[in-house]
Design an enzyme around this catalytic site. Structure first.
Site, PDB file in Angstrom:
ATOM      1  N   GLU A   1       1.158  -2.578  12.764  1.00 38.32           N
ATOM      2  CA  GLU A   1       1.201  -3.855  12.225  1.00 38.32           C
ATOM      3  C   GLU A   1       2.082  -5.145  14.208  1.00 38.32           C
ATOM      4  O   GLU A   1       1.690  -5.900  14.202  1.00 38.32           O
ATOM      5  CB  GLU A   1       2.374  -4.261  11.362  1.00 38.32           C
ATOM      6  CG  GLU A   1       1.360  -4.410  10.339  1.00 38.32           C
ATOM      7  CD  GLU A   1       2.428  -4.643   9.599  1.00 38.32           C
ATOM      8  OE1 GLU A   1       3.601  -4.395   9.432  1.00 38.32           O
ATOM      9  OE2 GLU A   1       2.494  -4.422   8.146  1.00 38.32           O
TER      10      GLU A   1
ATOM     11  N   TRP B   1       0.852  -0.966  -0.354  1.00 31.72           N
ATOM     12  CA  TRP B   1      -0.045   0.211  -0.163  1.00 31.72           C
ATOM     13  C   TRP B   1       0.852   1.561   0.449  1.00 31.72           C
ATOM     14  O   TRP B   1       0.110   2.279   0.204  1.00 31.72           O
ATOM     15  CB  TRP B   1      -1.146  -0.171   0.910  1.00 31.72           C
ATOM     16  CG  TRP B   1      -0.510   0.534   2.373  1.00 31.72           C
ATOM     17  CD1 TRP B   1       0.972  -0.204   2.901  1.00 31.72           C
ATOM     18  CD2 TRP B   1      -0.608   1.135   3.708  1.00 31.72           C
ATOM     19  NE1 TRP B   1       1.195   0.464   4.187  1.00 31.72           N
ATOM     20  CE2 TRP B   1       0.282   1.201   4.360  1.00 31.72           C
ATOM     21  CE3 TRP B   1      -0.981   1.846   3.965  1.00 31.72           C
ATOM     22  CZ2 TRP B   1       0.727   1.915   5.923  1.00 31.72           C
ATOM     23  CZ3 TRP B   1      -1.239   3.092   4.805  1.00 31.72           C
ATOM     24  CH2 TRP B   1      -0.717   2.472   6.099  1.00 31.72           C
ATOM     25  N   ASP B   2       2.196   1.264   0.199  1.00 36.85           N
ATOM     26  CA  ASP B   2       3.001   2.586  -0.265  1.00 36.85           C
ATOM     27  C   ASP B   2       2.682   2.926  -0.770  1.00 36.85           C
ATOM     28  O   ASP B   2       2.483   3.868  -0.691  1.00 36.85           O
ATOM     29  CB  ASP B   2       4.061   1.898   0.083  1.00 36.85           C
ATOM     30  CG  ASP B   2       4.825   1.030   1.214  1.00 36.85           C
ATOM     31  OD1 ASP B   2       3.710   0.825   1.670  1.00 36.85           O
ATOM     32  OD2 ASP B   2       5.661   0.772   1.836  1.00 36.85           O
TER      33      ASP B   2
ATOM     34  N   LYS C   1       3.187   0.319  15.802  1.00 39.65           N
ATOM     35  CA  LYS C   1       3.748   0.571  14.986  1.00 39.65           C
ATOM     36  C   LYS C   1       4.154   1.507  14.288  1.00 39.65           C
ATOM     37  O   LYS C   1       5.236   2.236  14.220  1.00 39.65           O
ATOM     38  CB  LYS C   1       4.392  -0.659  14.229  1.00 39.65           C
ATOM     39  CG  LYS C   1       5.246  -1.355  13.382  1.00 39.65           C
ATOM     40  CD  LYS C   1       5.232  -2.850  12.321  1.00 39.65           C
ATOM     41  CE  LYS C   1       6.357  -2.556  11.739  1.00 39.65           C
ATOM     42  NZ  LYS C   1       5.741  -3.853  10.724  1.00 39.65           N
ATOM     43  N   GLN C   2       2.955   2.180  13.989  1.00 38.21           N
ATOM     44  CA  GLN C   2       2.901   3.724  12.543  1.00 38.21           C
ATOM     45  C   GLN C   2       1.714   3.601  13.170  1.00 38.21           C
ATOM     46  O   GLN C   2       0.251   3.467  13.526  1.00 38.21           O
ATOM     47  CB  GLN C   2       3.494   3.022  11.743  1.00 38.21           C
ATOM     48  CG  GLN C   2       2.259   2.139  10.682  1.00 38.21           C
ATOM     49  CD  GLN C   2       2.522   1.201   9.464  1.00 38.21           C
ATOM     50  OE1 GLN C   2       3.586  -0.084  10.251  1.00 38.21           O
ATOM     51  NE2 GLN C   2       3.025   1.707   8.342  1.00 38.21           N
TER      52      GLN C   2
HETATM   53  C1  BGC Z   1       5.308  -1.363   6.840  1.00 40.75           C
HETATM   54  C2  BGC Z   1       3.790  -1.587   5.710  1.00 40.75           C
HETATM   55  C3  BGC Z   1       4.583  -1.225   4.404  1.00 40.75           C
HETATM   56  C4  BGC Z   1       5.479  -2.273   4.205  1.00 40.75           C
HETATM   57  C5  BGC Z   1       6.333  -1.877   3.132  1.00 40.75           C
HETATM   58  C6  BGC Z   1       6.216  -2.787   7.039  1.00 40.75           C
HETATM   59  O1  BGC Z   1       6.986  -2.026   7.536  1.00 40.75           O
HETATM   60  O2  BGC Z   1       4.572  -1.410   9.082  1.00 40.75           O
HETATM   61  O3  BGC Z   1       3.498  -0.860   6.469  1.00 40.75           O
HETATM   62  O4  BGC Z   1       3.533  -1.041   3.776  1.00 40.75           O
HETATM   63  O5  BGC Z   1       6.533  -1.919   5.819  1.00 40.75           O
HETATM   64  O6  BGC Z   1       7.276  -0.969   3.164  1.00 40.75           O
END
Ligand code: BGC
Length: 803
Positions: free
Chosen positions: A505, A379-380, A617-618
């Protein structure tokens, strides 16, 4: 929150330059990071910044977007519907090797007596250059200059100009230009973010031949059966006598040029390199394509290829540059602004490198600068990279959305695997199949569907490309909306979505993740609205939509119902939205007693330990507050931010930009700058400690958001542009451009005013600090800005992060 210390590139080796990344001496300490930073790519083909000799090296990567090997995912315990096929981008034939021998002494960086050395990535010319002076054991001084580029204009072409001059003596010089395919045997040290290692040969030889100064090799991947052809060709320019010969084998080719070098007379070898790949065309055909590309390159010649590259970048910067000017009050302030200028250009340049020719593919999480995350698409792209591309390169944005559309059939199948109607896009993939082996942080992120639709909506709002919406878009809308109504259910008066993972996550498989519910709601609403307007206004289009989707208009009613009744959790007593049904019942993570070296938590704690805590996490809810900002009151945003921000580790590089943009909105000065610098310098200062594995493309795209949504305070989540500039006192000027439909809007913000100029296109209405502003072509509108920061400065924060 405790964090890694930034890796500050020492300024005497890496002086700040607004247009280049410069390394002024041979500095092996940062070899691995610089391979990533110096990588050159056009979004189809990418080469890491490894020196021509091929050694010393951390990861000698050459990558082609979408060129992957597949492998069966082996689970200790299988279960129905688990992803079956892993996909990993392949490190392809290395074609950039050029070895040099002077009087039979081999040039090798670590032992060479270097009298001068410099490498630089030039963001104006799109080239990676190295210039050095080597003194051989017998005292001969040899100047070596190489310039490498991967062409933006000619998708399948890369070129290296290699120039040698023995300054003070005659010598026998041998230049060996090679190509080599090492059996892929990368290892993985257990970091889940790095790529899987392959044992044994991945690329199976098909064809190899040499013709004069040209060599062509072709291979096919063992399991995924994708064909590759790679060729090299050479121009030799010198007044010294020379001869050459070529040799080749299945996995190797070499053109050796032996020169009687005369003192001071240059020897220039131009190496043209071409790659072609296909999963349907045979190796023979690809070899002919390679030959054609090489013929054209020779015909064009080095200077023409170089000037085309520069022209492409002139156009890119004309549209995409963000220009900042700092106060000239002190040398320090000036220098910090230059650092910032360099960082934003570096980030945008790498986004260009990852996207320019990504045609028929997505953008891998690391671009083509490394193999980590397997070269897969997440999804980035939609949430972190598309905002920049939509506003500056809408054609690239469209290509990326079209690529998602091309995966729709696979997504339909995946929905069936998960007992769902409609389509479910893969959380991570190259070929359209779900490749995530860990479903709690993979497949469970159903929000990917809504993320794609969010990007589609923004693309259509900004570009006005309704024909894309009514064709490809409509089909994606029908299938994603179907998935949501089937996944969720009505309970009482509201619609719930259970068993999902949001962007965070560190909290997995939960009920009613608020980000997912809100984004799904928008997905459903947009689907209903679009289909209704096609139904009313475009009968032919509606007929073909029925044909491709078997849509029944009663479904649209269901979508509207589910959207209208979507459950949005709210904790009355705390005045905040819970991130999900259970989040607030968990114990808060013991941040106090978690030392810095335990971050990122995912490398030090079992997922179960993490999952049972309030630790993020984010940005998750905070991201929803940015993307869907108008759906929250300012007070609720503030309470939510105050609660969730301290729980957010920022262990994902995707987080800082969003936390930063929202901290700007909240008016939290210190936090805003902390996140701003973290997002902006994620790669340049290796803030995550893993730049060696590749650039963080999402963070790089996020740095555009920090500038535009953060400092310029732009908002567009309801289709109208508004600006709330927040220039700090020591940022005197901020200039950037946006493409909006047929318009090019040039914006210049100063501390107390802003000017909006429509360079082309029809009238545009925007809002500046809440006031309506009408802009007509060619007449700049200048408006006053109320001060925002009350005299504060960003220099303090930057000081902490940049040496
Ligand atoms: C993140 C995801 C991201 C992926 C690739 C992961 O560490 O939690 O949101 O899509 O990295 O960048």
């Amino acid at each position: 929150m405790s964090r890694r210390e930034p890796v500050n590139l020492p300024k005497h080796v890496y002086p700040v330059d607004p247009w280049r990344i410069v390394e002024k001496q041979y500095y092996p300490r940062f070899l691995a990071q610089m391979e990533t930073m110096f990588s050159v790519s056009n979004g189809y083909l990418g080469m890491r910044g490894v020196s021509e000799e091929g050694k010393p090296v951390f990861e000698n990567g050459t990558f082609i977007n979408g060129f992957y090997e597949k492998w069966p995912i082996v689970y200790g315990e299988e279960a129905y519907g688990f992803a079956k096929t892993g996909q990993t981008i392949v490190n392809v034939t290395d074609s950039k090797i050029i070895k040099l021998y002077v009087d039979d002494e081999c040039f090798y960086l670590p032992v060479a007596n270097l009298l001068a050395f410099q490498r630089s990535l030039d963001m104006k010319t799109g080239t990676f250059e190295r210039e050095l002076l080597w003194e051989t054991a017998s005292g001969k001084q040899v100047s070596i200059k190489s310039t490498r580029l991967v062409s933006y204009k000619y998708k399948h072409l890369a070129t290296i100009a290699y120039e040698v001059k023995v300054l003070n003596a005659n010598a026998s010089v041998v230049i060996c230009s090679e190509m080599r395919n090492d059996p892929c045997n990368q290892s993985n040290d257990g970091d889940p973010r790095r790529a899987k290692g392959f044992k044994g040969q991945v690329l199976i030889p098909q064809i190899y031949y040499s013709k004069d100064r040209r060599i062509v090799l072709s291979h096919t991947t063992r399991n995924s059966k994708i064909n590759l052809a790679c060729g090299i060709e050479h121009d030799i320019e010198t007044d010294c006598p020379y001869e050459y010969n070529s040799e080749c084998a299945q996995d190797f080719g070499k053109v050796s040029i032996s020169v009687d070098a005369r003192a001071g007379v240059p020897i220039k070898v131009i190496k043209y390199i071409s790659y072609h790949t296909s999963d349907s065309d045979i190796p023979n055909e690809l070899c002919s394509r390679v030959e054609r590309t090489l013929n054209r390159a020779v015909f064009l010649g080095w200077s023409s290829i170089l000037s085309t590259q520069k022209q492409y970048l002139d156009d890119f910067w004309h549209q995409s540059d963000i220009l900042i000017e700092g106060s000239s009050d002190s040398v320090e302030a000036y220098q910090r602004t230059t650092e910032l200028q360099q960082a934003i250009r570096f980030n945008l340049f790498h986004v260009l490198q990852a996207s320019a020719r990504a045609e028929g593919t997505g953008i891998p999480a690391k671009g083509l600068s490394g193999q980590a995350y397997e070269g897969q698409y997440f999804w980035d792209t939609e949430i972190y990279l598309l905002p920049f591309l939509i506003y500056t390169a809408p054609r690239s944005a469209k290509n990326l959305l079209k690529f998602r559309y091309s995966m729709l059939d696979e997504a339909r199948k995946r929905a069936r695997d998960l007992n769902l109607k409609g389509a479910l896009f893969p959380w991570r993939t190259i070929n359209g199949e779900e490749a995530s082996a860990y479903y709690p942080a993979g497949t469970a992120q159903y929000h990917i569907n809504a993320d794609i639709i969010y990007a589609l909506k923004k693309y259509v709002e900004v570009t006005g490309d309704e024909s894309f919406l009514y064709r490809e878009g409509a089909e994606m809308l029908v299938e994603t909306a179907r998935m949501w109504v089937d996944l969720g259910f009505f309970e009482g008066d509201s619609f719930h979505i259970h068993g999902v993972t949001g962007p965070d996550e560190y909290t997995a498989v939960v009920n009613n993740n608020i980000y997912t519910n809100m984004m799904a709601r928008q997905n459903l609403q947009y689907a209903a609205q679009t289909i209704e307007s096609i139904f009313q206004d475009y009968p032919d289009r509606f007929a073909s939509l029925l044909d491709s989707t078997n849509l029944d208009m009663s479904e649209v009613e269901e979508w509207k119902q589910a959207a209208a009744k979507m459950y949005i959790p709210f904790a009355e007593e705390m005045g905040i939205n819970p991130q999900d049904d259970d989040f607030l019942n968990k114990k808060v993570w013991d941040f106090e007693n978690t030392p810095a070296h335990k971050y990122p938590l995912l490398l030090h704690y079992h997922p179960l330990v993490i999952y049972r805590h309030q630790v993020i996490k984010q940005a998750d809810l905070v991201l929803a507050m940015f993307l869907l900002g108008s759906e929250f009151s300012p007070e609720l945003k503030k309470s939510n931010f105050d609660y969730y921000d301290p729980l957010t580790t920022g262990d994902s590089s995707l987080s800082a930009s969003i936390q930063g943009v929202m901290a700007f909105e909240m008016g939290y000065l210190e936090k805003a700058w902390q996140y701003f610098y973290r997002g902006m310098f994620m790669d340049l200062n290796d803030l995550g400690g893993n730049v060696k594995d590749g650039c963080h493309m999402a963070a790089m795209g996020g740095s555009w958001m920090l500038m535009i949504y953060g400092i310029a305070g732009m908002r567009d989540d309801n289709g109208t542009l508004s600006f709330n500039p927040r220039l700090p006192q020591d940022m005197k000027n901020l200039r950037f451009s946006l493409k909006v439909g047929d318009r090019v809007l040039r914006i210049h913000m100063e501390e107390n005013s802003a000017s909006y100029l429509l360079e082309q296109g029809s009238e545009l209405v925007i809002y500046h600090q809440g006031e309506e502003v009408r802009i007509t072509a060619d007449i700049p509108v200048i408006v006053n800005s109320k001060p925002f920061w009350n005299g504060s400065s960003h220099q303090e924060e930057s000081r902490k992060l940049i040496a």
